[in-house]
Design an enzyme around this catalytic site. Structure first.
Site, PDB file in Angstrom:
ATOM      1  N   ASP A  48       1.093  -0.996   0.046  1.00  0.00           N
ATOM      2  CA  ASP A  48      -0.041  -0.126  -0.011  1.00  0.00           C
ATOM      3  C   ASP A  48       0.984   1.203  -0.055  1.00  0.00           C
ATOM      4  O   ASP A  48       1.639   1.438   0.778  1.00  0.00           O
ATOM      5  CB  ASP A  48      -0.915   0.009   1.180  1.00  0.00           C
ATOM      6  CG  ASP A  48      -1.873   0.939   1.140  1.00  0.00           C
ATOM      7  OD1 ASP A  48      -1.773   2.181   0.950  1.00  0.00           O
ATOM      8  OD2 ASP A  48      -3.137   0.552   1.309  1.00  0.00           O
ATOM      9  N   ILE A  49       0.608   2.146  -1.070  1.00  0.00           N
ATOM     10  CA  ILE A  49       1.458   3.466  -1.123  1.00  0.00           C
ATOM     11  C   ILE A  49       1.118   4.319   0.343  1.00  0.00           C
ATOM     12  O   ILE A  49       2.156   5.178   0.423  1.00  0.00           O
ATOM     13  CB  ILE A  49       0.913   4.096  -2.215  1.00  0.00           C
ATOM     14  CG1 ILE A  49       2.087   4.843  -2.946  1.00  0.00           C
ATOM     15  CG2 ILE A  49      -0.283   4.911  -2.411  1.00  0.00           C
ATOM     16  CD1 ILE A  49       3.383   3.922  -3.542  1.00  0.00           C
ATOM     17  N   ASN A  64     -12.762  -3.003   3.308  1.00  0.00           N
ATOM     18  CA  ASN A  64     -13.569  -1.921   3.222  1.00  0.00           C
ATOM     19  C   ASN A  64     -14.586  -2.043   2.145  1.00  0.00           C
ATOM     20  O   ASN A  64     -14.261  -2.288   1.101  1.00  0.00           O
ATOM     21  CB  ASN A  64     -13.191  -0.649   3.025  1.00  0.00           C
ATOM     22  CG  ASN A  64     -11.820  -0.263   4.251  1.00  0.00           C
ATOM     23  OD1 ASN A  64     -12.161  -0.577   5.417  1.00  0.00           O
ATOM     24  ND2 ASN A  64     -10.884   0.588   3.938  1.00  0.00           N
ATOM     25  N   HIS A 115     -10.274  -5.285  -2.209  1.00  0.00           N
ATOM     26  CA  HIS A 115      -8.862  -5.666  -1.615  1.00  0.00           C
ATOM     27  C   HIS A 115      -8.895  -6.060  -0.198  1.00  0.00           C
ATOM     28  O   HIS A 115      -9.709  -5.206   0.571  1.00  0.00           O
ATOM     29  CB  HIS A 115      -8.083  -4.514  -2.093  1.00  0.00           C
ATOM     30  CG  HIS A 115      -8.391  -3.257  -1.900  1.00  0.00           C
ATOM     31  ND1 HIS A 115      -9.572  -2.453  -2.391  1.00  0.00           N
ATOM     32  CD2 HIS A 115      -8.110  -2.486  -0.657  1.00  0.00           C
ATOM     33  CE1 HIS A 115      -9.575  -1.425  -1.818  1.00  0.00           C
ATOM     34  NE2 HIS A 115      -8.718  -1.535  -0.795  1.00  0.00           N
ATOM     35  N   HIS A 131      -6.664  -5.335   3.156  1.00  0.00           N
ATOM     36  CA  HIS A 131      -5.594  -4.784   3.830  1.00  0.00           C
ATOM     37  C   HIS A 131      -5.019  -5.801   4.848  1.00  0.00           C
ATOM     38  O   HIS A 131      -5.833  -6.362   5.666  1.00  0.00           O
ATOM     39  CB  HIS A 131      -6.214  -3.688   4.656  1.00  0.00           C
ATOM     40  CG  HIS A 131      -6.778  -2.319   3.655  1.00  0.00           C
ATOM     41  ND1 HIS A 131      -5.711  -1.286   3.187  1.00  0.00           N
ATOM     42  CD2 HIS A 131      -7.900  -2.277   3.275  1.00  0.00           C
ATOM     43  CE1 HIS A 131      -6.646  -0.480   2.730  1.00  0.00           C
ATOM     44  NE2 HIS A 131      -7.769  -1.113   2.611  1.00  0.00           N
TER      45      HIS A 131
HETATM   46  P1  AMP Z   1      -9.648   1.563   0.535  1.00  0.00           P
HETATM   47  O1  AMP Z   1      -9.788   2.828   1.276  1.00  0.00           O
HETATM   48  O2  AMP Z   1      -9.881   0.370   1.359  1.00  0.00           O
HETATM   49  O3  AMP Z   1     -10.338   1.383  -0.937  1.00  0.00           O
HETATM   50  O4  AMP Z   1      -8.190   1.329   0.172  1.00  0.00           O
HETATM   51  C1  AMP Z   1      -7.305   1.903  -0.771  1.00  0.00           C
HETATM   52  C2  AMP Z   1      -5.978   1.791  -0.399  1.00  0.00           C
HETATM   53  O5  AMP Z   1      -5.215   1.784  -1.695  1.00  0.00           O
HETATM   54  C3  AMP Z   1      -5.341   2.632   0.125  1.00  0.00           C
HETATM   55  O6  AMP Z   1      -5.017   2.240   1.630  1.00  0.00           O
HETATM   56  C4  AMP Z   1      -4.376   3.682  -0.715  1.00  0.00           C
HETATM   57  O7  AMP Z   1      -3.165   3.997   0.066  1.00  0.00           O
HETATM   58  C5  AMP Z   1      -3.911   2.456  -1.607  1.00  0.00           C
HETATM   59  N1  AMP Z   1      -3.663   2.925  -2.935  1.00  0.00           N
HETATM   60  C6  AMP Z   1      -4.246   3.670  -3.787  1.00  0.00           C
HETATM   61  N2  AMP Z   1      -3.496   3.865  -4.896  1.00  0.00           N
HETATM   62  C7  AMP Z   1      -2.432   3.089  -4.730  1.00  0.00           C
HETATM   63  C8  AMP Z   1      -1.426   2.774  -5.787  1.00  0.00           C
HETATM   64  N3  AMP Z   1      -1.182   3.398  -6.677  1.00  0.00           N
HETATM   65  N4  AMP Z   1      -0.316   1.756  -5.153  1.00  0.00           N
HETATM   66  C9  AMP Z   1      -0.571   1.380  -3.860  1.00  0.00           C
HETATM   67  N5  AMP Z   1      -1.472   1.589  -3.158  1.00  0.00           N
HETATM   68  C10 AMP Z   1      -2.542   2.298  -3.356  1.00  0.00           C
END
Ligand code: AMP
Ligand code: ZN
Length: 132
Positions: A30-31, A86, A99, A101
């Site tokens: 996760d970024i 989520n 996805h 976490h």
């Molecule tokens: P959610 O809020 O459960 O939809 O989680 C989305 C997650 O994706 C967040 O924790 C972001 O930090 C992560 N995210 C979004 N774009 C990227 C990306 N390009 N590379 C890695 N993680 C990402």
């Protein structure tokens, strides 16, 4: 799906820090990590969230979730792992490609969920009437 950022990551159109990949699932860092090693695990097939999923498409993803959780415990500074999805905007879902976490936790790391409430028998019965 064309405009899905996670589909683009899976296809390699957007870079990611890939942790592992199987025929059905993909895992990357996760970024915006909530902890050291925070990893996302997802089905390669575009599925928006749990409400739209065929369970058969989720089982192979769970295999990878479990494998990576075990790896985290073995290889990272990690005493436990929080695993969560989520589902829906109200639950904090910002990317509409399902996805998991995986958030490594250290004993005493100070990360807290909100304090628990207290379940009354009346409320429990009301909920059970709705859900059963
Ligand atoms: P959610 O809020 O459960 O939809 O989680 C989305 C997650 O994706 C967040 O924790 C972001 O930090 C992560 N995210 C979004 N774009 C990227 C990306 N390009 N590379 C890695 N993680 C990402
Ligand atoms: Zn997608």
């Amino acid at each position: 799906m064309d405009n899905c950022i996670f589909c683009k990551i899976i296809k390699g159109e957007i870079p990611s820090y890939k942790v592992a990949e199987t025929e059905e699932a993909y895992a990357f860092l996760d970024i915006g990590p909530l902890a050291y090693g925070h990893t996302l695990v997802l089905p390669k097939k575009h599925i928006a969230n749990i409400f739209e999923a065929d369970p058969k498409d989720l089982y192979p993803v769970l295999d990878l979730v479990q494998r990576i959780a075990a790896l985290m415990k073995e290889k990272l500074p990690c005493d436990g792992v929080n695993i969560l999805i989520n589902n829906g905007e109200a639950a904090g879902q910002s990317v509409m490609h399902c996805h998991w976490h995986l958030i490594p936790r250290k004993a005493g790391d100070g990360y807290h969920f909100p304090p628990p409430g207290s379940l009354s028998p009346e409320t429990a019965q009301k909920i059970l009437k709705s859900l059963r």
